[in-house]
Write a protein that holds these residues in place. Structure first.
Motif, PDB file in Angstrom:
ATOM      1  N   HIS A 197       0.851  -1.209   0.000  1.00  0.00           N
ATOM      2  CA  HIS A 197       0.000   0.000   0.000  1.00  0.00           C
ATOM      3  C   HIS A 197       0.877   1.247   0.000  1.00  0.00           C
ATOM      4  N   ASP A 226       6.204   2.546   7.300  1.00  0.00           N
ATOM      5  CA  ASP A 226       4.854   2.073   6.977  1.00  0.00           C
ATOM      6  C   ASP A 226       4.207   3.061   6.017  1.00  0.00           C
ATOM      7  N   ASN A 227       4.360   2.975   4.724  1.00  0.00           N
ATOM      8  CA  ASN A 227       4.809   1.831   4.012  1.00  0.00           C
ATOM      9  C   ASN A 227       5.632   2.251   2.799  1.00  0.00           C
ATOM     10  N   GLU A 239      -5.094   1.620   2.577  1.00  0.00           N
ATOM     11  CA  GLU A 239      -4.920   0.469   3.467  1.00  0.00           C
ATOM     12  C   GLU A 239      -5.150   0.898   4.898  1.00  0.00           C
ATOM     13  N   GLU A 240      -4.616   2.073   5.222  1.00  0.00           N
ATOM     14  CA  GLU A 240      -4.686   2.563   6.600  1.00  0.00           C
ATOM     15  C   GLU A 240      -6.124   2.889   7.018  1.00  0.00           C
ATOM     16  N   GLU A 255       4.794  -5.239   3.632  1.00  0.00           N
ATOM     17  CA  GLU A 255       4.623  -4.061   4.485  1.00  0.00           C
ATOM     18  C   GLU A 255       5.874  -3.912   5.314  1.00  0.00           C
TER      19      GLU A 255
HETATM   20 ZN   LIG Z   1       0.827  -0.218   6.717  1.00  0.00          ZN
END
Ligand SMILES: [Zn+2]
Length: 565
Positions: free
Chosen positions: A332, A354-355, A388-389, A416
């Protein structure tokens, strides 16, 4: 007599294990000699270019890469450019983009909640004592002396003979439930999955089930160990915008008000209702029954919704022999954007680890596959998903609207948070035992002197927390392995400390920033090489990898595919 049997038994075991080892070695050698190592692909994966991509993707000028912000535009443009430069063809017709229609919901909660209890009224403060939001696109939501019910873990799981809602009337009420599942505190590996979180333990499940039960609201009781992160992670999302996929008419309705309370608030509410914190323990015992708490909640929130489109970025290398069969790598690109400032006054959530790390890794893998002398026989797709988050939205949208049919998708390999500053012998395989992809990873690690470690926090339910889960739900065998803890030269304890330190100090905070001094990315290069080898093997063979017996995703796959044996 006993000892004779034991002796015979151990000799027998010795012979068996000798045979097993010999067979395994022979097998290994055979595989080894059959497979030539694609050195040119491995050599293309480069720490300096990873570092370059990460420094661009995590720069303040991308504002934390939140969908629908100026940061999204810049991120998408960079990825398109890099995919093209790495030699990828557009992955969606003649475009590198897949539109993902979403709705942006900003719920602004009242600063307080009134609790009417038999002994009088008291006030809970928003943010400190609870957080509340809505996923509904209405103008306002209100709780007006709405009854509160405690429903244990809020789980209905026939296969575990468990129903927290049995005999409870929660219709139009607020239900308060615990995070994780009863196996977590039981110490019994056979009760649910013991320490390992089942999907019933995830917060997404809690809200889904509460809605199915007709509840007006759902509050989840937070516990750091059981959730796998501190309450601050939820607080950081409070009164901030949230994205959702646009719901279609026939999808079930969600609860009006959803949120979290820290354990301290839950205990205050229990006390006001004439109970105590023992309820939290009792709720995990078979036969426990939830109860109305005879408390009434009053608060409200205003809601603004706006519709917009975000984008998944997608590129591919077309297979030379079986182009309609695809392997999909995912990472992501999004992060949390601008939010509440930290103690240093920094409000940009850069999301370097991240990420940006794995997004950079995706570009490196693209270059690796493109530099192969012998191109892959199956198509290899590189998919950088959005949101994604916000709840795996970009990958969920892709899985519901796949560019390449899911029944023709051989496997998903998700990435990730690639290793920043440590090189480990081991890799942690999330959700071990689900599919044959485990064996591919294990063989590749063994070839290079590595091994698979168990998850350090099986209670955190990581299998449900990244984009491979969207593919798994659609039946596609999915691999998700992260960097290990057995740090070369420093050992496991050191590795676990580094991992926990990041989780406590930097995870989802503005301080997740790129540090050119310490981020060598050497460990990431090793991780990428392993995942490249696994993907390249999948892309060269005719076999369809399977879910293992007992996997909850096996049936979905077999229903969708005709040629599964
Ligand atoms: Zn992530």
């Amino acid at each position: 007599m006993t000892s004779n049997i034991q002796k015979r038994d151990s000799l027998f075991r010795y012979l068996i294990s000798f045979m097993v080892v010999t067979l395994a070695l022979a097998q290994g050698c055979r595989n080894e000699s059959l497979r030539n190592i694609p050195e040119e692909g491995l050599a293309a994966i480069n720490a300096d270019s990873l570092r370059r991509h990460i420094s661009v993707l995590s720069a303040d000028s991308l504002f934390g890469r939140k969908p629908f912000t100026a940061g999204e535009g810049k991120t998408i443009r960079y990825l398109k450019q890099q995919f093209a430069a790495a030699g990828l063809e557009p992955g969606n017709g003649d475009s590198y983009l897949q539109e993902v229609p979403m709705v942006n919901i900003l719920a602004t909660a009242d600063p307080a909640m009134q609790v009417t209890a038999p002994g009088g009224e008291f006030t809970l403060r928003a943010y400190d004592d609870y957080i509340l939001w809505t996923d509904r696109t209405v103008a306002s939501i209100s709780l007006d002396k709405t009854e509160l019910v405690f429903a244990g873990y809020g789980i209905v799981a026939p296969e575990y003979n468990w129903d927290d809602y049995e005999g409870l009337d929660v219709r139009d009420k607020v239900v308060m439930v615990m995070i994780n599942d009863p196996g977590f505190r039981s110490g019994d590996p056979a009760f649910f999955k013991g320490e390992t979180m089942t999907y019933y333990g995830r917060w997404t499940y809690k809200f889904e089930e509460a809605a199915r039960q007709g509840a007006k609201g759902c509050l989840i009781i937070h516990n750091k160990k059981a959730a796998g992160y501190g309450f601050i992670v939820q607080q950081n999302k409070f009164n901030n915008t949230r994205l959702q996929l646009v719901r279609s008419e026939n999808e079930p309705e969600v609860c009006e008000a959803i949120g979290w309370v820290p354990e301290s608030t839950a205990c205050r509410l229990f006390t006001a209702a004439g109970y105590d914190s023992l309820l939290l323990e009792q709720a995990g015992k078979p036969g426990f029954r939830g109860m109305p708490l005879n408390l009434k909640l009053t608060t409200g929130m205003t809601v603004q919704s706006s519709y917009n489109k975000s984008y998944n970025v997608i590129g591919r290398i077309t297979g030379t022999r079986r182009p309609d069969e695809v392997i999909i790598y995912t990472a992501h690109w999004d992060h949390l954007g601008i939010g509440k400032p930290d103690e240093k006054g920094d409000s940009i959530y850069n999301g370097a680890f991240d990420n940006a790390t794995a997004t950079a890794g995706l570009i490196e893998l693209a270059r690796a596959f493109n530099s192969l002398g012998k191109k892959p026989e199956r198509t290899v797709v590189f998919l950088s998903v959005t949101a994604e988050e916000q709840g795996l939205l970009g990958s969920e949208y892709y899985a519901q609207n796949p560019v390449y049919p899911v029944e023709k998708t051989v496997a998903n390999i998700n990435m990730e948070c690639l290793s920043r500053n440590i090189v480990t012998k081991d890799r942690i395989l999330i959700g071990r035992g689900q599919s044959e992809l485990d064996d591919y990873l294990e063989e590749e690690l063994r070839r290079t002197g590595g091994y698979i470690s168990d998850e350090t926090h099986p209670e955190a339910g990581y299998f449900f927390r990244s984009d491979h889960f969207s593919f798994a739900k659609a039946g596609v065998p999915a691999l998700y392995a992260v960097s290990g803890v057995d740090v070369i030269g420093k050992g496991r304890e050191y590795g676990i400390r580094v991992q926990n330190e990041y989780r406590d100090k930097n995870y989802h905070r503005p301080s997740d920033e790129y540090d050119p001094e310490t981020w060598t990315m050497e460990g990431a290069v090793e991780e990428l090489k392993t995942l490249f080898m696994v993907g390249n093997r999948l892309a060269s063979e005719k076999k369809w990898v399977q879910w293992k017996p007992g996997s909850e995703f096996k049936a979905v796959r077999e229903a969708g595919r005709q040629d599964v044996k």
